[in-house]
Design a protein around this motif. Structure first.
Motif, short mmCIF file in Angstrom:
data_model
loop_
_atom_site.label_atom_id
_atom_site.label_comp_id
_atom_site.label_asym_id
_atom_site.label_seq_id
_atom_site.Cartn_x
_atom_site.Cartn_y
_atom_site.Cartn_z
N ILE A 100 49.04 38.14 24.77
CA ILE A 100 50.26 38.13 25.58
C ILE A 100 50.30 39.33 26.51
N ASP A 101 49.43 40.30 26.30
CA ASP A 101 49.48 41.54 27.09
C ASP A 101 48.85 41.40 28.47
N ASN A 102 48.01 40.39 28.66
CA ASN A 102 47.32 40.15 29.95
C ASN A 102 46.50 41.35 30.39
N ASP A 103 46.02 42.15 29.45
CA ASP A 103 45.36 43.41 29.81
C ASP A 103 43.83 43.34 29.70
N VAL A 104 43.27 42.13 29.84
CA VAL A 104 41.81 42.00 29.78
C VAL A 104 41.25 42.08 31.20
N ALA A 105 40.44 43.06 31.45
CA ALA A 105 39.86 43.24 32.78
C ALA A 105 38.93 42.08 33.11
N GLY A 106 38.96 41.63 34.35
CA GLY A 106 38.04 40.58 34.79
C GLY A 106 38.67 39.22 34.86
N THR A 107 39.78 39.02 34.19
CA THR A 107 40.48 37.73 34.29
C THR A 107 41.87 37.98 34.86
N ASP A 108 42.28 37.12 35.78
CA ASP A 108 43.61 37.29 36.37
C ASP A 108 44.70 37.01 35.36
N GLU A 109 44.38 36.20 34.36
CA GLU A 109 45.41 35.83 33.40
C GLU A 109 44.78 35.52 32.06
N THR A 110 45.50 35.85 31.00
CA THR A 110 45.03 35.54 29.64
C THR A 110 45.88 34.42 29.05
N ILE A 111 45.30 33.70 28.10
CA ILE A 111 46.04 32.66 27.38
C ILE A 111 47.18 33.32 26.62
N GLY A 112 48.38 32.81 26.78
CA GLY A 112 49.53 33.34 26.06
C GLY A 112 50.44 34.18 26.92
N PHE A 113 49.90 34.74 28.00
CA PHE A 113 50.71 35.61 28.85
C PHE A 113 51.90 34.84 29.44
N ASP A 114 51.62 33.69 30.04
CA ASP A 114 52.68 32.91 30.68
C ASP A 114 53.77 32.53 29.67
N THR A 115 53.37 32.20 28.45
CA THR A 115 54.34 31.84 27.42
C THR A 115 55.22 33.04 27.07
N ALA A 116 54.59 34.18 26.86
CA ALA A 116 55.35 35.38 26.50
C ALA A 116 56.32 35.76 27.62
N VAL A 117 55.87 35.64 28.86
CA VAL A 117 56.76 35.94 29.99
C VAL A 117 57.98 35.03 29.94
N ASN A 118 57.74 33.74 29.78
CA ASN A 118 58.86 32.80 29.76
C ASN A 118 59.78 33.01 28.57
N THR A 119 59.22 33.33 27.42
CA THR A 119 60.06 33.62 26.25
C THR A 119 60.97 34.80 26.55
N ALA A 120 60.42 35.85 27.11
CA ALA A 120 61.22 37.03 27.43
C ALA A 120 62.26 36.71 28.51
N VAL A 121 61.86 35.93 29.49
CA VAL A 121 62.79 35.58 30.57
C VAL A 121 63.98 34.79 30.02
#
Lengths: 328, 328, 328, 328
Positions: free
Chosen positions: D135-156
């Motif tokens: 959920i942290d989206n902090d992996v270098a080399g990929t614009d997005e990680t699996i789970g990031f979008d879900t965590a963003v929406n949950t928080a929103v």
């Protein structure tokens, strides 16, 4: 990106047109606040093109667009407007822009709205810039439109519920999603719910293939299935009956309706609204017009309104192949 | 309530029957765990009455019902089972209960399931107890059924989204909710979304009245409206066309489909599942049968299965009057 | 219920006070529309009791409460208002009611608000009627308060998500829900998420018992657990550390925060708002005051404000016992 | 993309490691089904690296990953595993891969997991491929990680609820989201909820600036505000007190907890899981290892595991500037 303050231009108008899409309000907010920040006065035209034809106009300020980022629909309202396709309607819209001193007009909508915008741009000095917002995702030149991600998630959440019943009753379910001409929504929804079969207008429909897939699954002990079908593929009611007749399995049809157009926008739809709204104002600030703000390969950029209107956006058929393997 | 350990009886069976309802799994979990706690062995019959006729049976333990409280559908599956209405089917069910040594059978379902349960109870020594679970809330003798609250909330969330579009487009929307014969769902949904008009099978439908309400609203400047209609009120597609013709206002129809049956149960549906499941086991522990666990005026109690089957549950028309005033 | 038009009284005021609760807006809408229908003029006082002390007042009409039934929070705003507990504050509130010609005042809030309302009712001729709205459900005399069902569902949805992580990591999770003095929310949430342990202020906390339950579960192979704790039970951070130390199992604490107070109200919270708001206006129409509209055993009725304020609402400990067995 | 059938390799292993993320199950499903389709045998290692060290392994088939695409968490479980950082642990993992005949191992996790994967890849012949899921989206080399979008929406969705209360009470709310070292989640959440202030670890924290923004807003009449803060910015509890002291405005802190890690994945997280899972198997089929499947500018591709581990992914500070203007 630079956020310099525009000086040579004075007034930006906003219109939302065509079918509504979640995130239109976030786009109105973004255009209004970015434009205000850059020194523009902002006017909102109400009820789509009807607002330009009949001069339904009101000022928009950073405060008046407060508290709308999370709301579905559009506070400016929208209509489908046949009068805009007549010379008289078009003339009135041109006059309305002039009389309100609109230097740049941001058109938030889909491909139908952009065709009208293109026609308008050829008759006025007002700079016309499009912001693609439609749940159909069928605007050429942008990888994604505002509202698409929300509609996909709305449909996915519905179908996750329907699958409960499909499994409990061991039934086949056809779920019809929006998409009269294009299958972007159906393809993405089908892939992400794990649909056994996805039917889109871009691929010729073969009933036999559907029956066989269902019968093969049943032979392997899988007695429920989800078929995601775009509304444009034909008569889904008849298909449900045909499946029952040909496979002997109980089949139900569920048409996901207008809820797909509404609801609070997802983070991604809000994000795109912010970026594309910002880009639209930037284009006008640079005294360009006849453009559409868009997302291409992860980058916010712009393309010609004319190009958008003359191209057909291709559906990535590879997605359907991937979905097919993933649902085995 | 006492939680003493039963001794004289040995085996409790569970069957879910008829249309599925959110909370059926929570009820299966409750019956299984309470029964285990009281010393019973628990058997689950699969695919509704079909499971008794064809002896589809498996043991249920506190562990095997773990992690299901939040799931829609029913892990025991369900069918509509015409064979149960034949003497042969009924006989097989009776034999199945005997051969499995089932001392008490908990039937989780709606009024159709309870009529079959009543017929069965007259032919077997197994104690039969009903747990009312249906989104229709049409079981006489209980103020609420498991699943009703979930279905209401699902429909309310859908219609909240549709209203975005209704307002943005200034359209009339007819939203058809489930309810072929009864209007419990339509009435509660209509009241809680603030529908301008609610149509239920219990009240004779008058098209003129609908047109007039819409025209009166339009005259007052309210150009969008939500009409919540139970499916049993007649042809809603025709109604949409008639409204357009008679009022001149754009009208759309949205049929909320099978998603109303699915989804994670609300807290209230889970709570009722816990209480009614517990009550059902208590009734069997006390060596009673032919009963239905129910909620009456806020109290968990029971009534005769025969009484339930012979009564029609009245719709509180006062709710419609209240909704009418609240939507002014 | 009769919906006759009141004649002897003229003006009804509305105030929302104390902590906000989902459904307060639905209650404002209900009181405003029912009162208007009965011929009253309606005034809204803003920012809780502060609005009466400082005369923050605005007219409310059926139109001005349009589109709020589904919104969390309160359009009238609310505060905790210590000035209302001073003689000066109280006097100003009395004067404000008189100068605005308020014949009846509907106080939407919890037990703190009702104590102030009682004190006020003893100093003014204005008829004071309470509408219980608090997520805590701790108002004596009513089985349920507006907002409680919404808060329960919000917490349940959160915990359903946390359980994903609890199971994936095989961790113990303490989830702290609101409830400084009372455990209504914790008990209902714990029961409906299937929490392994529920801790409420009404039951003396025994750390040993918690450790033992967790160790017993672990011995049976159940290595994750959800503990739902009301905030009033003590230091949950310390408890998490103590559990880790005593059981050797990884333990995490999650405090469900203010989201429990917000969000779109559930159908049930909206329904209660409609019924209790209607009842409050009815009471005033009958020229009664010093009452609270309430739900008792499924029936909408009323009790004395004085009685409400002098009683403590008991927590049904049977629920905890039931939850305990269901979580085995 | 080609979907040819692999022949030279035989067995693919899957492990989920580190913090869980929504979409891990969808990724397990994708890898399993794509690998099966290509002719591989598939093994699942349980409890993260612990599963390789202790040989917790079970076969995975297309059927055994059925019905998990929509589930949060990971059916393979996960742990943080310090033993994997010891030579003994690493050796056992190497042996485990060999003894199970694992030709390719797909590691689903975040940057910590990838560092261990890199170390492992240098000691084994098994081809190691990463699928970024955090959920942290902090992996270098990929614009997005699996789970990031879900965590963003949950928080929103949480913060949309909190804003109800913030506005109703005219309070300042600090909402702390996950992100010990990085602000990807905080930045995207802040932008899409329209937060007045966003605090991330990448930007040095200046309390004065926060106080001034709040005071400026209050001077303009805006008495509520949302501050989204990554947990890594420091002591948010102290910040809340400091804001109250310096601005005189009521301030509350809400820590969004572990629910951000759970819940049903959004369509986008499921889509990424499908694409990246597919890519990972493709890489192994082509007999490559030491790679990470990733998304770069809208295209699914791969980069070296070594590169990923040696780079720090930059936060786009332009987003914060955009958010700042949009919140004016």
């Amino acid at each position: 990106m630079s956020f310099f303050i525009g000086v040579s231009l004075k007034t930006i108008g906003i219109v939302t047109s065509g079918g509504d899409a979640p995130g239109m309000n976030a786009a109105i907010r973004a255009v209004t606040r970015i434009a205000s920040y850059r020194g523009f006065k902002v006017l909102g035209f109400e009820r789509g093109w009807e607002g330009l034809i009949s001069n339904f106009v009101r000022p928009l300020t950073p405060r008046s667009v407060s508290g709308i980022i999370q709301l579905g629909g559009t506070i400016l309202h929208t209509t489908r407007c046949p009068r805009m396709e007549t010379p008289e309607g078009m003339e009135k819209a041109v006059d309305c822009l002039a009389s309100n001193g609109v230097d740049g007009l941001v058109v938030i909508g889909g491909d139908g709205s952009f065709r009208a915008a293109l026609a308008l741009s050829e008759r006025t000095d007002t700079l016309i810039v499009g912001v693609p917002a439609t749940i159909d995702n069928d605007v050429a030149g942008t990888d994604e439109t505002i509202g698409f991600d929300t509609a996909v998630n709305t449909a996915v959440q519905e179908i996750d519920k329907i699958r409960d019943t499909a499994i409990s009753h061991e039934r086949i379910f056809i779920v019809e999603v929006m998409g009269r001409k294009r299958g972007f929504l159906a393809a993405m929804v089908g892939l992400t719910v794990g649909a056994e079969i996805i039917l889109v207008p871009e691929v010729p429909f073969k009933a036999e293939k559907v029956f066989n897939t269902i019968k093969d699954n049943a032979a392997k002990g899988k007695r429920s299935a989800i078929i995601v079908a775009a509304e444009g593929i034909g008569d889904t009611k008849k298909l449900a009956l045909d499946i029952e007749k040909n496979t002997g399995l109980e089949t139900r049809l569920s048409i996901l309706g207008y809820a797909q157009r509404g609801g609070s926008p997802t983070a991604r739809s809000r994000y795109l609204a912010g970026e594309l709204g910002n880009k639209a104002v930037e284009i006008i600030s640079e005294e360009n017009g006849g453009q559409v703000a868009c997302l291409q390969n992860g980058v916010i950029t712009s393309i010609d309104l004319k190009t958008t209107c003359s191209m057909e956006k291709p559906l990535d058929l590879r997605l359907l192949k991937l979905a097919d393997i993933l649902a085995t």
